[in-house]
Structure formats: C-alpha cells, structure tokens
Write a protein that holds these residues in place. Structure first.
Motif, PDB file in Angstrom:
ATOM      1  N   GLY A 141       0.756   3.617  -3.253  1.00 22.82           N
ATOM      2  CA  GLY A 141       0.296   4.997  -3.107  1.00 22.82           C
ATOM      3  C   GLY A 141       1.266   5.994  -3.717  1.00 22.82           C
ATOM      4  N   ASP A 190       0.819  -1.216   0.000  1.00 21.47           N
ATOM      5  CA  ASP A 190       0.000   0.000   0.000  1.00 21.47           C
ATOM      6  C   ASP A 190       0.851   1.264   0.000  1.00 21.47           C
ATOM      7  OD1 ASP A 190      -2.290  -1.559  -0.030  1.00 21.47           O
ATOM      8  OD2 ASP A 190      -2.767  -1.234   2.084  1.00 21.47           O
ATOM      9  N   ARG A 225       1.329   5.595  -7.657  1.00 22.57           N
ATOM     10  CA  ARG A 225       0.129   6.175  -8.278  1.00 22.57           C
ATOM     11  C   ARG A 225       0.170   7.698  -8.221  1.00 22.57           C
ATOM     12  NH1 ARG A 225      -2.906   2.732 -10.576  1.00 22.57           N
ATOM     13  NH2 ARG A 225      -3.166   0.639  -9.767  1.00 22.57           N
TER      14      ARG A 225
END
Length: 143
Positions: A24, A20, A27
């Motif tokens: 994150g 994650d 992205r």
C-alpha cells in the motif's frame, strides 16, 4: 507445545498483513508494488543478474520471473543485454530510473518494517526470529 497448524496460519496471516502494508505504501508513494521492489533489489544485489537469479532469490517460477522482467523493461526500470558467455540468457541491469526507484523503495520498506516489526520486538527477539526463519527455510529447501 505450540500447535503447528495455528503457527502456520499465524505466519501466513503475518506475511499477508506485512505485504499489504508495504504494498500500500509503495503504490501510494512510488507507484510500484512490492513484487517490483523485490525484483529490483535482486537485480541491484546480483552482479550479472539473470532470470535464474531472480527465480532463486525470490522463490518464484521461471515464467513468473521472465514476465516480471519483461514488465520492468517495458516500464524503463531494467535493461537486458546478451550474456557474454551464454547465448541463451541475458544480463539484467537497473536503469537510472530503476536505481532511483529501488533506493526509494528500500527506504520506504525499511521504515514500514521498523514501525511494524522493529518497534514491536526486541533486538534479541528479532535475532532469534531471523535465525529460526533461516533454519526453517534451509530445511524446506533440503526437502
């Protein structure tokens, strides 16, 4: 002795939390996910890369790898050309955009990992963790 079910839960949570954190950043800064970055890394590392190489390196299914390559091709990150010795498969290669995305993703991933892992564990602990993880993966692969 360590409770193996607790260790398993910790390993799974650690993987999710790291995924994650990296996802994150990728992205937000590059507009790609970690799955894309990992696939681009395989294509960059394996000369004459085929879908099977992605399957083997990422421990994913043939269908998943094929769909990923289709998506990467649509986004202009990879190209496919016929395999010179096997009419049933294609060779996958990075485009210029794919190579740039790959290089940027690897730098970003390295920075996140240095902060989240390298900055926490000693070099000796990291070496031991790597050896242990490699040994466990080999044992799982052997069945």
């Amino acid at each position: 002795m360590t409770d193996l079910s607790v260790l398993f839960a910790d390993l799974v949570r650690l993987e999710i939390e790291l995924w994650d954190a990296i996802e994150g950043r990728l992205r937000a800064e590059l507009g790609v996910g970690l799955g894309t970055a990992q696939t681009l890394a395989v294509v960059a590392a394996v000369e004459g890369c085929r879908v099977f190489d992605i399957v083997r390196e990422l421990s994913i299914t043939v269908g998943g790898a094929s769909k990923t390559v289709d998506r990467l091709e649509r986004h202009g990150l990879v190209t496919r050309r016929p395999h010179p010795n096997d009419r049933r498969s294609s060779v996958i290669a990075l485009t210029r955009t794919g190579a740039t995305t790959h290089a940027n993703a690897q730098r970003l991933i390295a920075a996140v990992l240095e902060t989240r892992i390298g900055g926490v564990l000693s070099d000796r602990a990291l070496d031991q963790l790597h050896r242990s993880t490699t040994k466990l993966r080999a044992a799982l692969a052997a069945g």
